[in-house]
Design an enzyme around this catalytic site. Structure first.
Site, PDB file in Angstrom:
ATOM      1  N   HIS A  71      77.850 -29.291  71.304  1.00 14.98           N
ATOM      2  CA  HIS A  71      76.432 -28.973  71.471  1.00 14.98           C
ATOM      3  C   HIS A  71      76.068 -28.821  72.956  1.00 14.98           C
ATOM      4  O   HIS A  71      75.476 -27.812  73.360  1.00 14.98           O
ATOM      5  CB  HIS A  71      75.581 -30.085  70.826  1.00 14.98           C
ATOM      6  CG  HIS A  71      74.108 -29.879  70.957  1.00 14.98           C
ATOM      7  ND1 HIS A  71      73.341 -29.285  69.974  1.00 14.98           N
ATOM      8  CD2 HIS A  71      73.250 -30.183  71.965  1.00 14.98           C
ATOM      9  CE1 HIS A  71      72.082 -29.228  70.384  1.00 14.98           C
ATOM     10  NE2 HIS A  71      71.996 -29.775  71.580  1.00 14.98           N
ATOM     11  N   GLU A  72      76.441 -29.826  73.754  1.00 16.55           N
ATOM     12  CA  GLU A  72      76.069 -29.772  75.176  1.00 16.55           C
ATOM     13  C   GLU A  72      76.812 -28.636  75.888  1.00 16.55           C
ATOM     14  O   GLU A  72      76.248 -27.964  76.750  1.00 16.55           O
ATOM     15  CB  GLU A  72      76.325 -31.114  75.868  1.00 16.55           C
ATOM     16  CG  GLU A  72      75.453 -32.260  75.364  1.00 16.55           C
ATOM     17  CD  GLU A  72      73.954 -31.971  75.364  1.00 16.55           C
ATOM     18  OE1 GLU A  72      73.470 -31.144  76.169  1.00 16.55           O
ATOM     19  OE2 GLU A  72      73.260 -32.574  74.525  1.00 16.55           O
ATOM     20  N   HIS A  75      75.070 -25.462  75.354  1.00 14.47           N
ATOM     21  CA  HIS A  75      73.962 -25.233  76.298  1.00 14.47           C
ATOM     22  C   HIS A  75      74.479 -24.640  77.606  1.00 14.47           C
ATOM     23  O   HIS A  75      73.842 -23.771  78.193  1.00 14.47           O
ATOM     24  CB  HIS A  75      73.233 -26.544  76.599  1.00 14.47           C
ATOM     25  CG  HIS A  75      72.287 -26.977  75.520  1.00 14.47           C
ATOM     26  ND1 HIS A  75      71.387 -26.134  74.921  1.00 14.47           N
ATOM     27  CD2 HIS A  75      72.093 -28.189  74.944  1.00 14.47           C
ATOM     28  CE1 HIS A  75      70.686 -26.808  74.021  1.00 14.47           C
ATOM     29  NE2 HIS A  75      71.098 -28.054  74.008  1.00 14.47           N
ATOM     30  N   HIS A  81      68.458 -24.299  71.411  1.00 10.58           N
ATOM     31  CA  HIS A  81      68.431 -25.003  70.131  1.00 10.58           C
ATOM     32  C   HIS A  81      68.200 -24.024  68.987  1.00 10.58           C
ATOM     33  O   HIS A  81      67.465 -23.046  69.125  1.00 10.58           O
ATOM     34  CB  HIS A  81      67.359 -26.090  70.141  1.00 10.58           C
ATOM     35  CG  HIS A  81      67.785 -27.272  70.954  1.00 10.58           C
ATOM     36  ND1 HIS A  81      66.921 -28.025  71.680  1.00 10.58           N
ATOM     37  CD2 HIS A  81      69.024 -27.797  71.153  1.00 10.58           C
ATOM     38  CE1 HIS A  81      67.607 -28.989  72.303  1.00 10.58           C
ATOM     39  NE2 HIS A  81      68.885 -28.862  71.996  1.00 10.58           N
ATOM     40  N   CYS A  82      68.861 -24.313  67.893  1.00 13.26           N
ATOM     41  CA  CYS A  82      68.851 -23.454  66.716  1.00 13.26           C
ATOM     42  C   CYS A  82      68.064 -24.151  65.619  1.00 13.26           C
ATOM     43  O   CYS A  82      68.062 -25.380  65.527  1.00 13.26           O
ATOM     44  CB  CYS A  82      70.307 -23.225  66.296  1.00 13.26           C
ATOM     45  SG  CYS A  82      70.500 -22.182  64.854  1.00 13.26           S
ATOM     46  N   CYS A  87      73.892 -25.982  61.954  1.00 12.05           N
ATOM     47  CA  CYS A  87      74.473 -25.385  63.159  1.00 12.05           C
ATOM     48  C   CYS A  87      74.574 -26.460  64.241  1.00 12.05           C
ATOM     49  O   CYS A  87      73.662 -27.277  64.405  1.00 12.05           O
ATOM     50  CB  CYS A  87      73.576 -24.244  63.635  1.00 12.05           C
ATOM     51  SG  CYS A  87      74.078 -23.565  65.232  1.00 12.05           S
ATOM     52  N   CYS A 106      76.459 -21.646  63.850  1.00  7.89           N
ATOM     53  CA  CYS A 106      76.063 -20.744  62.771  1.00  7.89           C
ATOM     54  C   CYS A 106      76.394 -19.304  63.206  1.00  7.89           C
ATOM     55  O   CYS A 106      76.681 -19.047  64.375  1.00  7.89           O
ATOM     56  CB  CYS A 106      74.573 -20.891  62.454  1.00  7.89           C
ATOM     57  SG  CYS A 106      73.481 -20.189  63.694  1.00  7.89           S
ATOM     58  N   CYS A 109      74.231 -17.992  66.168  1.00 12.17           N
ATOM     59  CA  CYS A 109      74.589 -18.509  67.500  1.00 12.17           C
ATOM     60  C   CYS A 109      75.931 -17.948  67.956  1.00 12.17           C
ATOM     61  O   CYS A 109      76.132 -17.688  69.143  1.00 12.17           O
ATOM     62  CB  CYS A 109      74.626 -20.040  67.489  1.00 12.17           C
ATOM     63  SG  CYS A 109      72.987 -20.789  67.397  1.00 12.17           S
TER      64      CYS A 109
END
Ligand SMILES: [Zn+2]
Ligand SMILES: [Zn+2]
Length: 118
Positions: A71-72, A75, A81-82, A87, A106, A109
């Site tokens: 996740h990070e 970024h 953010h989704c 996702c 997802c 993304c």
């Protein structure tokens, strides 16, 4: 400072710490990313079952680390953010959000990431 570490030749840097991280005067965070510097940090502290007085579960702990790391890092590749809660770029308020979303992007993304690479 990154430059002081002599790490000018890097693609991304992910810090992993075992202290509770907070955004000043806000709430705790599982991690933070600096998109411009392409560096991110995640905290292990709240990813353990024991943090919530539950029995240790290393499989869950490892999966959560991978999810938060992806996740990070997402970024740092410019992903936002989704709204899809399956996702990895979905914003986690709770560990159940993290467990639900998993470490995979997802299709939307993925497309955004593909475009950013070119
Ligand atoms: Zn995020
Ligand atoms: Zn997504």
């Amino acid at each position: 400072m990154i430059h002081d570490l002599g790490l000018s030749e890097y693609d991304r840097i992910l810090g992993i710490v075992d202290i509770d991280l907070y955004v000043p005067e806000l709430t705790f965070v599982f991690g933070e990313a600096d998109i411009a510097k392409k560096v991110a940090v995640i905290s292990l502290t709240r990813l353990r079952q024991e943090f919530d007085d539950l029995p240790e579960n290393l499989t869950l702990f490892r999966n959560r680390i991978i999810t938060e790391a992806v996740h990070e890092l997402g970024h740092t590749y410019g992903l936002r953010h989704c709204t899809n809660n399956n996702c990895v770029m979905f914003f986690s308020n709770t560990l159940s959000d993290t467990d639900q979303k998993g470490a995979v992007l997802c299709s939307n993304c993925k497309k955004i990431l593909e475009k950013k690479k070119h």
